[in-house]
Every structure is written in C-alpha cells, then in structure tokens.
Design a protein around this motif. Structure first.
Motif, PDB file in Angstrom:
ATOM      1  N   ASN A 114       0.817  -1.210   0.000  1.00  0.00           N
ATOM      2  CA  ASN A 114       0.000   0.000   0.000  1.00  0.00           C
ATOM      3  C   ASN A 114       0.856   1.267   0.000  1.00  0.00           C
ATOM      4  OD1 ASN A 114      -2.059   1.844   0.129  1.00  0.00           O
ATOM      5  ND2 ASN A 114      -3.162   0.783   1.763  1.00  0.00           N
ATOM      6  N   LEU A 115       1.429   1.542  -1.150  1.00  0.00           N
ATOM      7  CA  LEU A 115       2.297   2.707  -1.305  1.00  0.00           C
ATOM      8  C   LEU A 115       1.551   4.002  -1.016  1.00  0.00           C
ATOM      9  CD1 LEU A 115       4.993   3.957  -2.182  1.00  0.00           C
ATOM     10  CD2 LEU A 115       4.174   3.877  -4.547  1.00  0.00           C
ATOM     11  N   GLY A 116       0.295   4.085  -1.437  1.00  0.00           N
ATOM     12  CA  GLY A 116      -0.467   5.311  -1.224  1.00  0.00           C
ATOM     13  C   GLY A 116      -0.609   5.669   0.245  1.00  0.00           C
ATOM     14  N   ALA A 117      -0.956   4.681   1.063  1.00  0.00           N
ATOM     15  CA  ALA A 117      -1.100   4.927   2.495  1.00  0.00           C
ATOM     16  C   ALA A 117       0.239   5.287   3.120  1.00  0.00           C
ATOM     17  CB  ALA A 117      -1.691   3.694   3.178  1.00  0.00           C
ATOM     18  N   PHE A 118       1.310   4.651   2.634  1.00  0.00           N
ATOM     19  CA  PHE A 118       2.655   4.945   3.143  1.00  0.00           C
ATOM     20  C   PHE A 118       3.021   6.403   2.873  1.00  0.00           C
ATOM     21  CE2 PHE A 118       7.174   5.366   2.039  1.00  0.00           C
ATOM     22  CZ  PHE A 118       7.769   4.995   3.226  1.00  0.00           C
ATOM     23  N   VAL A 119       2.766   6.873   1.657  1.00  0.00           N
ATOM     24  CA  VAL A 119       3.101   8.255   1.300  1.00  0.00           C
ATOM     25  C   VAL A 119       2.263   9.237   2.103  1.00  0.00           C
ATOM     26  CG1 VAL A 119       3.106   9.956  -0.569  1.00  0.00           C
ATOM     27  CG2 VAL A 119       3.890   7.611  -1.005  1.00  0.00           C
ATOM     28  N   GLN A 120       0.995   8.939   2.249  1.00  0.00           N
ATOM     29  CA  GLN A 120       0.117   9.815   3.019  1.00  0.00           C
ATOM     30  C   GLN A 120       0.598   9.944   4.461  1.00  0.00           C
ATOM     31  OE1 GLN A 120      -3.950   8.484   3.249  1.00  0.00           O
ATOM     32  NE2 GLN A 120      -4.716  10.468   3.933  1.00  0.00           N
ATOM     33  N   PHE A 121       0.964   8.811   5.072  1.00  0.00           N
ATOM     34  CA  PHE A 121       1.472   8.833   6.438  1.00  0.00           C
ATOM     35  C   PHE A 121       2.782   9.606   6.515  1.00  0.00           C
ATOM     36  CE2 PHE A 121       4.054   7.304   9.904  1.00  0.00           C
ATOM     37  CZ  PHE A 121       3.175   7.180  10.960  1.00  0.00           C
ATOM     38  N   SER A 122       3.661   9.394   5.560  1.00  0.00           N
ATOM     39  CA  SER A 122       4.995   9.992   5.593  1.00  0.00           C
ATOM     40  C   SER A 122       4.963  11.508   5.420  1.00  0.00           C
ATOM     41  CB  SER A 122       5.876   9.368   4.506  1.00  0.00           C
ATOM     42  OG  SER A 122       6.035   7.982   4.715  1.00  0.00           O
ATOM     43  N   LYS A 123       3.914  12.042   4.854  1.00  0.00           N
ATOM     44  CA  LYS A 123       3.821  13.491   4.644  1.00  0.00           C
ATOM     45  C   LYS A 123       3.302  14.234   5.878  1.00  0.00           C
ATOM     46  CE  LYS A 123       1.957  14.742   0.698  1.00  0.00           C
ATOM     47  NZ  LYS A 123       1.065  14.721  -0.471  1.00  0.00           N
ATOM     48  N   ARG A 124       2.930  13.481   6.916  1.00  0.00           N
ATOM     49  CA  ARG A 124       2.394  14.108   8.114  1.00  0.00           C
ATOM     50  C   ARG A 124       3.508  14.700   8.974  1.00  0.00           C
ATOM     51  NH1 ARG A 124      -1.523   9.089   9.947  1.00  0.00           N
ATOM     52  NH2 ARG A 124      -3.047   9.229   8.237  1.00  0.00           N
ATOM     53  N   ASN A 125       3.130  15.680   9.764  1.00  0.00           N
ATOM     54  CA  ASN A 125       4.002  16.213  10.806  1.00  0.00           C
ATOM     55  C   ASN A 125       3.852  15.293  12.020  1.00  0.00           C
ATOM     56  OD1 ASN A 125       5.292  17.611  12.858  1.00  0.00           O
ATOM     57  ND2 ASN A 125       4.404  19.587  12.348  1.00  0.00           N
ATOM     58  N   PHE A 126       4.882  14.529  12.334  1.00  0.00           N
ATOM     59  CA  PHE A 126       4.779  13.525  13.395  1.00  0.00           C
ATOM     60  C   PHE A 126       4.541  14.166  14.762  1.00  0.00           C
ATOM     61  CE2 PHE A 126       6.568  10.010  16.085  1.00  0.00           C
ATOM     62  CZ  PHE A 126       5.644   9.053  15.714  1.00  0.00           C
ATOM     63  N   PHE A 127       4.856  15.425  14.916  1.00  0.00           N
ATOM     64  CA  PHE A 127       4.572  16.156  16.149  1.00  0.00           C
ATOM     65  C   PHE A 127       3.088  16.101  16.492  1.00  0.00           C
ATOM     66  CE2 PHE A 127       3.016  20.494  17.375  1.00  0.00           C
ATOM     67  CZ  PHE A 127       3.283  20.403  18.732  1.00  0.00           C
ATOM     68  N   HIS A 128       2.253  16.089  15.475  1.00  0.00           N
ATOM     69  CA  HIS A 128       0.815  16.103  15.709  1.00  0.00           C
ATOM     70  C   HIS A 128       0.303  14.797  16.315  1.00  0.00           C
ATOM     71  CE1 HIS A 128       0.593  19.272  12.272  1.00  0.00           C
ATOM     72  NE2 HIS A 128       0.876  19.816  13.440  1.00  0.00           N
ATOM     73  N   ALA A 129       1.060  13.721  16.214  1.00  0.00           N
ATOM     74  CA  ALA A 129       0.586  12.424  16.710  1.00  0.00           C
ATOM     75  C   ALA A 129       0.461  12.404  18.225  1.00  0.00           C
ATOM     76  CB  ALA A 129       1.517  11.315  16.241  1.00  0.00           C
ATOM     77  N   ALA A 130       1.479  12.909  18.950  1.00  0.00           N
ATOM     78  CA  ALA A 130       1.453  12.851  20.414  1.00  0.00           C
ATOM     79  C   ALA A 130       2.047  14.102  21.049  1.00  0.00           C
ATOM     80  CB  ALA A 130       2.201  11.616  20.904  1.00  0.00           C
ATOM     81  N   ARG A 131       2.282  15.164  20.238  1.00  0.00           N
ATOM     82  CA  ARG A 131       2.875  16.427  20.713  1.00  0.00           C
ATOM     83  C   ARG A 131       4.287  16.216  21.248  1.00  0.00           C
ATOM     84  NH1 ARG A 131      -0.513  20.113  18.348  1.00  0.00           N
ATOM     85  NH2 ARG A 131       0.150  21.760  19.773  1.00  0.00           N
ATOM     86  N   GLU A 132       5.044  15.310  20.626  1.00  0.00           N
ATOM     87  CA  GLU A 132       6.468  15.172  20.926  1.00  0.00           C
ATOM     88  C   GLU A 132       7.190  16.271  20.160  1.00  0.00           C
ATOM     89  OE1 GLU A 132       7.647  10.689  21.347  1.00  0.00           O
ATOM     90  OE2 GLU A 132       6.029  10.822  19.871  1.00  0.00           O
ATOM     91  N   THR A 133       7.559  17.314  20.872  1.00  0.00           N
ATOM     92  CA  THR A 133       7.959  18.565  20.230  1.00  0.00           C
ATOM     93  C   THR A 133       9.252  18.476  19.439  1.00  0.00           C
ATOM     94  OG1 THR A 133       8.940  19.211  22.358  1.00  0.00           O
ATOM     95  CG2 THR A 133       6.734  20.044  21.863  1.00  0.00           C
ATOM     96  N   GLN A 134      10.090  17.473  19.696  1.00  0.00           N
ATOM     97  CA  GLN A 134      11.334  17.376  18.939  1.00  0.00           C
ATOM     98  C   GLN A 134      11.089  17.076  17.464  1.00  0.00           C
ATOM     99  OE1 GLN A 134      10.173  15.197  21.123  1.00  0.00           O
ATOM    100  NE2 GLN A 134      10.964  13.129  20.851  1.00  0.00           N
ATOM    101  N   TYR A 135       9.894  16.596  17.130  1.00  0.00           N
ATOM    102  CA  TYR A 135       9.575  16.292  15.733  1.00  0.00           C
ATOM    103  C   TYR A 135       8.991  17.490  14.991  1.00  0.00           C
ATOM    104  CZ  TYR A 135      10.160  11.387  17.009  1.00  0.00           C
ATOM    105  OH  TYR A 135      10.677  10.195  17.442  1.00  0.00           O
TER     106      TYR A 135
END
Length: 319
Positions: free
Chosen positions: A148-169
């Motif tokens: 599932n390349l499409g889902a992989f690309v969609q996930f990879s374009k996210r700001n990972f900080f938004h997932a759990a507010r880990e500010t280093q990301y």
C-alpha cells in the motif's frame, strides 16, 4: 489518541482530537492538554510534578516532550538521515545501514512521484522509511502494491509532532530515505537501552515481534537478568538468551548516551556485528504502562541522581 473504543462518541472525540492536534500551535500549555488523553490512557492518572517523590520515568518523559527546549544536537539526532553521521563521529566502530538515496517530501508529492523515485531500486534488498517519524517501512524486494504505497506516502507526509505532541519532531524536514536492509534471513534481534548520560538504567528485548506470540523482557545491565515487570502489557518470556555482541552493545549504548540527560539507544545484534537503530528521547510519549509502577518511579529517582552528580553539558551544535 483517546482510548481504543469504537462507539460513536469515542470516534467523534478522536476525530476532534486529531483536528486540534493538527491545527493548534506548539505551546507548552496546549501541548499538555492535547497529550494528556494518551498519557491518561496509558498510565490511568494525571502526570506528576518533578518534585513529587512518586513521579515516574513516564512523568519525566511527558514533561520534557511538551516543553520544546531541545538542543540543535538533539533535533539533529531525531532525523534518521543526519543521526548516522553524528553516531559515527561519536562511536566509529558501530555499523549503520548504508544510505542509498533520499527524497525530500513536499505537500504536493504524490504516490506516483514516490514510485518514480523508487523504481530504480525495486527488487533490491533495500527498505524505505520516513526520516522524520516512525512506525512505517516498505521493503523494496516485495511488491509495493501489496504494501500500500499510497497509504505509506500519506502517512509519511504528516508532521509527526501532531501524533502525540512530541515537540522534537515539530519542524523537521520531511524526507524518505532508502537504505540497505540489514536483517538476515533468520530475522533481526533489536535491543533498546534506556540511558542517562553514559549510564544504562535497563535494557529491553522483544521476542517474537510481529507475531501472535510477541513477548517482551526488561533486563538489568550488565547482569542480563530479567526484571519481573511487564512493559506495555506484554507477557515476559520464561528465559532470554544473552546476545553474542552484548558487551559491545553495552559499550556503544553508554558512549552514545553521554552528553544526553536521557535517551533510549536502539541497537541491532546481527551476524555481522552491532548496527545502530535510532536515538529516542521520549519513548512511547510516556504512555506505555508498567505492571509495577515502583520500577519507573525508581528509574526517575536514578535519573535525578545521575543528573545531580554528572550534569549534562549543553550541546549547542548539531555535530
């Protein structure tokens, strides 16, 4: 993340929470409120203050991840491309997966763009993953459609900080990295060392990962004795076998953690030697539970004692 239920109110709350995480700015008070549901879900309580004698390692992780006071070196170490250079400067004997290519990601990058980038590498024993987040990986010697390349690309374009507010990301450049697959046919054994400025607090080993029989053991260092505490709800194996390169891994973990008040050093033991995995400054966003909270409380106490006797020199340069 708010719970794991599937009722309509819960789904609505989770959607609202995701929207708030994506739209509200990086601010300590806001980060506290948005990270609180996940902390509560894992710990079944509110975070405790640092000066509370019952404060645990998870409280320490929660506080530091919402404050956004990382040094340039720490931010560089979060990037899976740049950290390899830093690690090799610090510990030249450790092995790192060879980088083959890197693709910067933009908001307009499509799955077709990524496929065109990956086409020259298809069929080779290589993997591709985002440099600015975790949790997803593609194997280029397997059919991409099945992965599932499409889902992989969609996930990879996210700001990972938004997932759990880990500010280093927050603010990390978004990239995909293609690198060699270091896993032998028999599988890859990975070990995680929880450290504080050159001191190893404990180690962790997963058995049967990615299977229905996944078990996990925390162990002492250097004795390699199982700590009888479950982490993340997983059962503890009856016995664990000391890896062939254990002594070398301990030396590497100690060396890589020097200069950091707290970091988890992830290493792989392979037939070719010890490979570096990653440096993690806020493991699981402080939301993974212990079956006996006396252990993380003791870890926080040891952390404070190490900081008092061996202050960390601020690291203001990325390398």
């Amino acid at each position: 993340m708010i719970g794991s239920g599937t009722s309509f109110p819960q789904r609505g709350l989770r959607r609202a929470h995701r929207v708030l995480c994506r739209t509200l700015p990086n601010h300590r008070g806001i980060n506290y409120l948005l990270a609180l549901p996940q902390f509560w879900h894992g710990n079944k309580r509110l975070p405790r203050r640092d000066n509370d004698p019952s404060a645990s390692l998870n409280d320490f992780i929660f506080r530091r991840m919402i404050q956004d006071d990382w040094s340039p070196l720490q931010r560089a170490c979060v990037d899976k491309e740049h950290v390899k250079e830093i690690v090799l400067q610090k510990v030249p004997q450790v092995k790192v997966a060879r980088t083959v290519a890197v693709l910067p990601l933009a908001a307009t990058t499509t799955a077709q763009d990524v496929m065109a980038f990956l086409t020259p590498f298809l069929g080779q024993r290589l993997v591709v993953k985002p440099t600015h987040s975790c949790g997803v990986i593609l194997y280029l010697d397997r059919p991409l459609a099945e992965q599932n390349l499409g889902a992989f690309v969609q996930f990879s374009k996210r700001n990972f900080f938004h997932a759990a507010r880990e500010t280093q990301y927050d603010g990390l450049e978004k990239k995909l990295i293609v690198e060699e697959n270091i896993a032998p046919a028999s599988g890859l054994n990975d070990y995680k060392f929880t450290c504080a400025n050159g001191h190893i607090l404990h180690g962790r080993m997963d058995v049967g990962r990615f299977t229905a029989r996944h078990q996990r053991a925390l162990f002492t260092v250097p004795a390699f004795d199982i700590i009888p505490v479950r982490y993340g709800g997983l059962e503890i194996p009856a016995a664990i076998e000391k890896p062939p390169h254990f002594a070398e891994m301990v030396e590497i973990a100690e060396a890589l953690s020097r200069g950091f008040d707290f970091v988890r050093v992830d290493l792989y033991d392979t037939p070719d030697g010890v490979y570096f995995g990653e440096l993690t400054f806020t493991p699981c966003a402080g939301s993974t539970s212990y079956s006996d909270e006396r252990l993380p409380i003791d870890l926080a106490r040891r952390l404070r004692a190490i900081a008092a006797t061996a202050p960390v020199v601020p690291a203001n340069q990325p390398g």
